[in-house]
Design a protein around this motif. Structure first.
Motif, PDB file in Angstrom:
ATOM      1  N   MET A 175       0.848  -1.176   0.000  1.00 34.83           N
ATOM      2  CA  MET A 175       0.000   0.000   0.000  1.00 34.83           C
ATOM      3  C   MET A 175       0.895   1.242   0.000  1.00 34.83           C
ATOM      4  O   MET A 175       1.863   1.319   0.743  1.00 34.83           O
ATOM      5  CB  MET A 175      -0.881  -0.024   1.245  1.00 34.83           C
ATOM      6  CG  MET A 175      -2.113   0.809   1.116  1.00 34.83           C
ATOM      7  SD  MET A 175      -3.140   0.789   2.594  1.00 34.83           S
ATOM      8  CE  MET A 175      -4.161  -0.629   2.303  1.00 34.83           C
ATOM      9  N   SER A 176       0.528   2.194  -0.818  1.00 35.85           N
ATOM     10  CA  SER A 176       1.358   3.390  -0.938  1.00 35.85           C
ATOM     11  C   SER A 176       1.092   4.358   0.214  1.00 35.85           C
ATOM     12  O   SER A 176       0.087   4.274   0.910  1.00 35.85           O
ATOM     13  CB  SER A 176       1.093   4.078  -2.278  1.00 35.85           C
ATOM     14  OG  SER A 176      -0.178   4.676  -2.261  1.00 35.85           O
ATOM     15  N   LYS A 177       2.030   5.279   0.379  1.00 35.57           N
ATOM     16  CA  LYS A 177       1.889   6.285   1.438  1.00 35.57           C
ATOM     17  C   LYS A 177       0.648   7.142   1.219  1.00 35.57           C
ATOM     18  O   LYS A 177      -0.013   7.552   2.167  1.00 35.57           O
ATOM     19  CB  LYS A 177       3.131   7.175   1.498  1.00 35.57           C
ATOM     20  CG  LYS A 177       4.324   6.515   2.093  1.00 35.57           C
ATOM     21  CD  LYS A 177       5.450   7.506   2.223  1.00 35.57           C
ATOM     22  CE  LYS A 177       6.647   6.859   2.876  1.00 35.57           C
ATOM     23  NZ  LYS A 177       7.724   7.820   3.101  1.00 35.57           N
ATOM     24  N   LEU A 228      -2.370   7.700   3.913  1.00 35.87           N
ATOM     25  CA  LEU A 228      -2.786   9.034   4.343  1.00 35.87           C
ATOM     26  C   LEU A 228      -4.280   9.249   4.123  1.00 35.87           C
ATOM     27  O   LEU A 228      -4.975   9.815   4.980  1.00 35.87           O
ATOM     28  CB  LEU A 228      -1.975  10.113   3.615  1.00 35.87           C
ATOM     29  CG  LEU A 228      -0.536  10.299   4.072  1.00 35.87           C
ATOM     30  CD1 LEU A 228       0.184  11.302   3.177  1.00 35.87           C
ATOM     31  CD2 LEU A 228      -0.493  10.750   5.516  1.00 35.87           C
ATOM     32  N   ILE A 229      -4.804   8.804   2.997  1.00 37.96           N
ATOM     33  CA  ILE A 229      -6.237   8.958   2.710  1.00 37.96           C
ATOM     34  C   ILE A 229      -7.062   8.153   3.703  1.00 37.96           C
ATOM     35  O   ILE A 229      -8.053   8.651   4.261  1.00 37.96           O
ATOM     36  CB  ILE A 229      -6.545   8.546   1.249  1.00 37.96           C
ATOM     37  CG1 ILE A 229      -5.930   9.552   0.274  1.00 37.96           C
ATOM     38  CG2 ILE A 229      -8.054   8.423   1.023  1.00 37.96           C
ATOM     39  CD1 ILE A 229      -6.010   9.150  -1.181  1.00 37.96           C
ATOM     40  N   ILE A 230      -6.671   6.940   3.962  1.00 35.77           N
ATOM     41  CA  ILE A 230      -7.402   6.094   4.922  1.00 35.77           C
ATOM     42  C   ILE A 230      -7.323   6.691   6.319  1.00 35.77           C
ATOM     43  O   ILE A 230      -8.319   6.739   7.040  1.00 35.77           O
ATOM     44  CB  ILE A 230      -6.851   4.647   4.885  1.00 35.77           C
ATOM     45  CG1 ILE A 230      -7.212   3.985   3.557  1.00 35.77           C
ATOM     46  CG2 ILE A 230      -7.404   3.834   6.059  1.00 35.77           C
ATOM     47  CD1 ILE A 230      -6.565   2.643   3.313  1.00 35.77           C
ATOM     48  N   SER A 231      -6.168   7.171   6.704  1.00 40.00           N
ATOM     49  CA  SER A 231      -6.007   7.802   8.026  1.00 40.00           C
ATOM     50  C   SER A 231      -6.887   9.047   8.142  1.00 40.00           C
ATOM     51  O   SER A 231      -7.536   9.265   9.164  1.00 40.00           O
ATOM     52  CB  SER A 231      -4.551   8.183   8.274  1.00 40.00           C
ATOM     53  OG  SER A 231      -3.731   7.048   8.281  1.00 40.00           O
ATOM     54  N   ALA A 232      -6.908   9.869   7.108  1.00 39.45           N
ATOM     55  CA  ALA A 232      -7.733  11.079   7.123  1.00 39.45           C
ATOM     56  C   ALA A 232      -9.207  10.725   7.219  1.00 39.45           C
ATOM     57  O   ALA A 232      -9.965  11.355   7.974  1.00 39.45           O
ATOM     58  CB  ALA A 232      -7.458  11.921   5.883  1.00 39.45           C
ATOM     59  N   LEU A 233      -9.650   9.715   6.483  1.00 42.03           N
ATOM     60  CA  LEU A 233     -11.046   9.276   6.539  1.00 42.03           C
ATOM     61  C   LEU A 233     -11.408   8.755   7.937  1.00 42.03           C
ATOM     62  O   LEU A 233     -12.487   9.056   8.458  1.00 42.03           O
ATOM     63  CB  LEU A 233     -11.326   8.213   5.481  1.00 42.03           C
ATOM     64  CG  LEU A 233     -11.420   8.712   4.040  1.00 42.03           C
ATOM     65  CD1 LEU A 233     -11.551   7.552   3.072  1.00 42.03           C
ATOM     66  CD2 LEU A 233     -12.584   9.670   3.885  1.00 42.03           C
ATOM     67  N   LEU A 234     -10.500   8.006   8.530  1.00 40.25           N
ATOM     68  CA  LEU A 234     -10.745   7.508   9.885  1.00 40.25           C
ATOM     69  C   LEU A 234     -10.869   8.649  10.883  1.00 40.25           C
ATOM     70  O   LEU A 234     -11.736   8.642  11.758  1.00 40.25           O
ATOM     71  CB  LEU A 234      -9.639   6.550  10.311  1.00 40.25           C
ATOM     72  CG  LEU A 234      -9.769   5.117   9.815  1.00 40.25           C
ATOM     73  CD1 LEU A 234      -8.517   4.324  10.156  1.00 40.25           C
ATOM     74  CD2 LEU A 234     -10.990   4.461  10.391  1.00 40.25           C
TER      75      LEU A 234
END
Length: 130
Positions: free
Chosen positions: A1-3, A7-13
């Motif tokens: 999985m790319s950075k 980052l997108i998944i972390s922001a959504l969480l």
């Protein structure tokens, strides 16, 4: 999985968690009981966490005929009764509707009735239990 994906998944969480916290706070209501002076200007209001008033009424100390607190129990482990909530009641001589709310916070709850009967100014805030 790319950075970038991380980052997108972390922001959504973070957005989902922030929305959940805001929703919980928005649905948390408080009862505020206050008497400003010994001669009588009292108020009761229910507000949400952000201070928006959901219900408000005013009354005089001399209108109060009864103020009491009932302890509500529930069955705990090993079928032992444990305190669940406290049910606050205030009744009036006039045709005003009685005030009632439930809370798990015992701190200062008994002071409301005591301060009313002693005609002391006060303001107390309690989280309401539904």
């Amino acid at each position: 999985m790319s950075k970038k994906n991380i980052l997108i998944i972390s922001a959504l969480l973070l957005v989902v968690i922030a929305a959940a916290v805001a929703l919980v706070l928005y649905n948390r209501d408080y009862a505020v009981v206050a008497c400003k002076d010994k001669d009588g200007g009292c108020s009761y209001k229910e507000i949400n966490h952000f201070g928006n008033i959901k219900y408000q009424t005013e009354f005089k100390i001399k209108e109060i005929i009864q103020c009491n607190i009932e302890t509500i129990y529930k069955k705990g482990p090993d079928d032992i009764d444990v305190i669940d909530t406290y049910d606050f009641h205030m009744y009036f001589m006039t045709d005003k509707e009685p005030l009632n709310f439930k809370t798990k916070q015992r701190d200062n709850l008994n002071r409301v009735c005591t301060d009313i009967y002693e005609r002391k100014p006060f303001e107390y805030k309690f989280p309401i239990t539904k």
